[in-house]
Structure formats: structure tokens, C-alpha cells
Write an enzyme that holds these catalytic residues in place. Structure first.
Site, PDB file in Angstrom:
ATOM      1  N   HIS A   1      58.381  21.837  32.380  1.00  0.00           N
ATOM      2  CA  HIS A   1      57.040  21.743  31.806  1.00  0.00           C
ATOM      3  C   HIS A   1      56.635  23.082  31.185  1.00  0.00           C
ATOM      4  O   HIS A   1      57.426  24.037  31.179  1.00  0.00           O
ATOM      5  CB  HIS A   1      56.012  21.281  32.840  1.00  0.00           C
TER       6      HIS A   1
ATOM      7  N   CYS B   1      53.682  26.099  41.171  1.00  0.00           N
ATOM      8  CA  CYS B   1      53.793  24.765  41.775  1.00  0.00           C
ATOM      9  C   CYS B   1      53.236  24.746  43.194  1.00  0.00           C
ATOM     10  O   CYS B   1      52.856  23.691  43.699  1.00  0.00           O
ATOM     11  CB  CYS B   1      55.247  24.302  41.816  1.00  0.00           C
TER      12      CYS B   1
END
Length: 202
Positions: free
Chosen positions: A90, A191
């Protein structure tokens, strides 16, 4: 302040408990929660880069145009621009914010191409800090009381050349954090982090 709560991609049963736990935590902080209920929309937090002035949303395998539109509708006071992510998991796989107006960016061709698109789409000028390794560009910036600019970044053991680049940030408190284990499952520093600029009522 608004926060998104949506169904994660993958096994919905696995993520349902985590989603509800996050929803409860956000409620306790008295935050405005926006539910992304459109079944055709996907939006991964790793594809959302908030600069403090605007949003850049990576269009990747995990985020689509409809997801970006819902984010734009929720944050009407900010410009939202989309950036194609052709390589990597991403958008934050090769960039992040390293401080106010400072984008940390990887040196690969896809990373530099994405940066060029962001610069073309924006009315704001950003400084950039280019690191040799794309994964090392995933950092966590915090402006903490009594500490000032704090940046969590890769360790010299992981990315020695990139770690040296961070030493140029003389006005930052630099904290190396190992990401070796998380990297095995495509995880990065961002994350594992949810930064909320609000004090809890204790």
C-alpha cells in the site's frame, strides 16, 4: 475528530472482534465514528496518508476509488487526492510523514513516481527526505509535550544506509524500532500504531 470503523478485508469473523474492540475504545475517547458500510468500498489505513493539510489515498489491492470517496465525504474540510500504487502492499509501504511538511519517501522508481503525482496534485509544498530502502520510509512521527519532534524509524541492523539518512534530522528525537518480525507478514511500523490527539478521561 473523526475515525473510521469498517469491515477489514479477509476473514470477517476474525476481524469482527477487533473492530468492535476498536469501536469501544474510540467511543470511550468520545470520538465521532464514521461507519464505512458500503460493501463495494475498500479502504486500508496503510493507504491513507494525512499530511496535516490534506489526504493522499493510495489506490491499491486493498483500497479502491469508492473507499477514497467515502473518506473525502467524511473529511470535507480537507482535499483528498488519489495516488495509484502499482508496487508494494500500500501507499505507506514506501512513504510516511516525518514531521510537519516533511514526507519520507523511498528511492525506488514506483515510490518516486508516486511522490511526483502527490506533488502535482497538491497546492502545498512539502519537503522530502529520500531513503534508499522503501520499507524504511515507513516511520511514525509524533509531536510530544516536553519532547518535541519524535520519529520512530528503522534500525541500523535492518537498513543501515537508510538509518544514516534519518540522522540528518537534527531537530528530531530519533528512536530506532525493529520491524524485522512484522516485516515477515508484510507489517510495518504504522501497521501497529493508532495515533490519537486526544487525552482520555481518566
Amino acid at each position: 475528530m473523526k475515525c473510521f470503523v469498517g469491515t477489514a478485508l479477509g476473514n470477517e469473523t476474525t476481524f469482527l472482534g477487533k473492530t468492535e474492540a476498536m469501536r469501544q475504545a474510540l467511543k470511550e475517547l468520545d470520538l465521532n465514528i464514521v461507519d464505512m458500510s458500503d460493501q463495494n468500498a475498500t479502504l486500508d489505513g496503510g493507504d491513507v496518508l494525512f499530511t496535516g493539510r490534506e489526504f493522499f489515498v493510495g489506490l491499491s489491492k486493498r483500497t479502491n476509488q469508492r473507499g477514497a470517496e467515502i473518506l473525502a465525504d467524511a473529511f470535507k474540510d480537507y482535499a483528498v487526492s488519489t495516488v495509484p500504487v502499482t508496487d508494494g502492499l500500500h501507499l505507506k509501504s514506501f512513504c510516511s510523514m516525518g514531521g510537519p511538511g516533511l514526507i519520507v519517501i523511498g528511492s525506488s522508481e514506483p515510490a518516486q513516481k508516486a511522490l511526483k503525482i502527490m506533488q502535482q496534485m497538491s497546492d502545498h509544498r512539502y519537503d522530502k527526505l529520500t531513503v534508499p530502502d522503501d520499507l524504511a520510509a515507513n516511520t511514525i512521527y509524533m509531536n510530544l509535550p516536553n519532547k518535541g519532534h519524535v520519529l520512530l524509524h528503522c534500525t541500523p541492523d535492518e537498513f543501515p544506509d537508510s538509518a544514516k539518512v534519518f540522522e540528518k534530522l537534527k531537530d528530531h528525537m530519533l528512536i530506532p524500532v525493529s520491524n524485522m518480525e512484522k516485516a515477515k507478514v508484510d507489517g510495518a511500523l504504522t501497521c501497529c500504531s493508532i495515533l490519537i490527539n486526544k487525552k482520555a478521561k481518566v
